[in-house]
Write a protein that holds these residues in place. Sequence first.
Motif, PDB file in Angstrom:
ATOM      1  N   UNK A  84       0.630  -1.225  -0.125  1.00 32.08           N
ATOM      2  CA  UNK A  84      -0.157   0.208   0.028  1.00 32.08           C
ATOM      3  C   UNK A  84       0.672   1.447  -0.016  1.00 32.08           C
ATOM      4  N   UNK A  85       1.901   1.328   0.559  1.00 33.03           N
ATOM      5  CA  UNK A  85       2.561   2.368   0.756  1.00 33.03           C
ATOM      6  C   UNK A  85       3.759   2.457   0.182  1.00 33.03           C
ATOM      7  N   UNK A  86       4.465   1.491  -0.604  1.00 27.25           N
ATOM      8  CA  UNK A  86       5.500   1.462  -1.295  1.00 27.25           C
ATOM      9  C   UNK A  86       6.731   1.825  -0.441  1.00 27.25           C
ATOM     10  N   UNK A 136      -9.575   7.600  -2.870  1.00 26.61           N
ATOM     11  CA  UNK A 136      -8.286   6.666  -3.776  1.00 26.61           C
ATOM     12  C   UNK A 136      -7.713   5.740  -2.539  1.00 26.61           C
ATOM     13  N   UNK A 137      -7.093   6.294  -1.589  1.00 25.28           N
ATOM     14  CA  UNK A 137      -6.082   5.574  -0.783  1.00 25.28           C
ATOM     15  C   UNK A 137      -7.128   4.635   0.251  1.00 25.28           C
ATOM     16  N   UNK A 138      -8.311   5.213   0.483  1.00 26.22           N
ATOM     17  CA  UNK A 138      -9.015   4.504   1.376  1.00 26.22           C
ATOM     18  C   UNK A 138      -9.801   3.303   0.882  1.00 26.22           C
ATOM     19  N   UNK A 139      -9.997   3.184  -0.508  1.00 25.99           N
ATOM     20  CA  UNK A 139     -10.473   2.179  -1.120  1.00 25.99           C
ATOM     21  C   UNK A 139      -9.400   0.922  -1.137  1.00 25.99           C
ATOM     22  N   UNK A 140      -8.079   1.338  -1.243  1.00 25.77           N
ATOM     23  CA  UNK A 140      -7.133   0.505  -1.347  1.00 25.77           C
ATOM     24  C   UNK A 140      -6.931  -0.241   0.066  1.00 25.77           C
TER      25      UNK A 140
END
Length: 575
Positions: free
Chosen positions: A91-93, A170-174
């Motif tokens: 998620x964060x890379x 966008x991040x919340x969905x992931x």
Amino acid sequence: MARPLSRLFRATKSSIVVATCVVLASCNGSISAPTTTDGDQSSGPNGGPSGGSTGGPGAPVADGWPSFKPSQSFQLRRLTTEQYTASVQTLLGISTDGMPPIEHISPVGGFSAIGASSVAVSGMGVGQFENAGRFLAHAAMAAIGARQKLVPCTPTGPADTTCIQSFVKSFGQRIFRRPLAADEVTAYAALATQVATATADVWQGVEATLSAFLQSPKFLYLTEVGAQDPANGGRYRYTDYEMASRLAYFLTNDTPDDALLDAASAGTLVTPEGIQAQAARLLALPSGHDAVRASFTSLLALDSLDTLSRPVELFPKFTATLGAAMKQETLLVFDDLVFNRDGDYRHLFDQQETFVNSELASLYGVAAPSTTGFARATLAPSSGRAGLLGQAGVLAARDHADGTSPTKRGLFVLTRLLCQNLPLAPPANLTIPPPPSGLITARQKLEEHASNAVCASCHTATDPVGLSLEHLDAMGVYRETDHGLAIDDTGKIGDKQYHGEAGLGAILRDHPALGPCLIQSLYSVGVGHLATTFDQDTFSSMVHEFDTSGARIRSLLTSIATSDGFRYLPTPTGN
């Protein structure tokens, strides 16, 4: 000048707590979850009654089959440490090096993924997840490349709600593995704006929201409540997004990728065909290979090889890197079987092929690879070893530092490979006379157990199996004698007698419990709990299919993912 983020967290603690507790509608000092009788924490380490058994998952009754527990209609599963770590990296890379520790999950049946359905985060664990979330959020925002990938726009300041909401959506969905509801978007965006305004730094607002996401139960737990099947109102099935998470964590041990979330959005993860297509894709990924390796690492308890130690005065061939080489050998054999040859699981127990590096080649007495690293090797029938139990690490992982442990070896074969239910340990007040003095064989040492009625209840089953492996010492080296004395490698499982490790492998290859036991383990990992009455028909069909399809592991994994037991759940109580 912006205030340090550590001060900001103290100043806005109430906002962060609200954000992390939304999923449970209340917050009482712990990130809790409903527990079920599936994988109850009162169970012993392998699924049996506490202090009472050490069988494989599900306290089996016969021939590797589980005793099916009462079904439950609702559960939350916490991410295991491995799943949490893989997820945040994806998620964060960023690297998780230096991340504060998070609360451990006790395995059930050897697997943390099964134990995860029966745990709640303690008060101390909440603090650990907070520390980890803050550390990771700060690291992600500090890495410009990672920050640019996480935030799909460049916010102009605290008032740039459009950009902030775009990031939250966008991040919340992931991270939540599903689209956010409108009130969730509002809550997380408000937190970012509040912190950004307080610090006069929009990126600290994003960082605080990122930390809140990472601490949320909606990330830490897999919510699997299902919905009525419109094609059959009497059944409940997992939703598309719930199936995306189930598939991802079962087959890759990681968060769903974009392709899986897209499939969920398209509504294709509620059909066997859609699931089968995704399962094939996931198993072909590097993370799919890693997940299979992790499952068999747990099944065979190979992690102890990472710290293997042997006194060199007793084992001259021991080196500090040998344990890791032993572990790699076994995992390469499984990877080759599952992904290269799509082979028969039963063949693992009598095949002569393995993988060796120079250290293992010396130990096995075969030619070393012509290059560095591992290469395929064929062991001669005269080598005294064959198949999985002929691999040095599989045995050494059960042994003492200074010698073999026939009891532990036998216990491993019976409980992990055949799922037999055996007493875990003798009563604490049991007094066992010391073994005879002098140089004696392991068989002579264990004769006392066979003559003691309390010990015999377990040892008469385990010891004949373990003693048949005595030609392989505590480092897996073949030997003709034990302390200069002849070795009797006679063995017995049930009413079948045999000789030596190769004889045991031949018995196991055709044992009726071998397939059902493997299915028990992998199915329980897949569904995240010990088998229940709801799973009974699914389990029966998978045993039949495994037998008739050539006992292929990759096909088994796909069968689990497309099975009714994986796709459906019991009707919620009261419906």
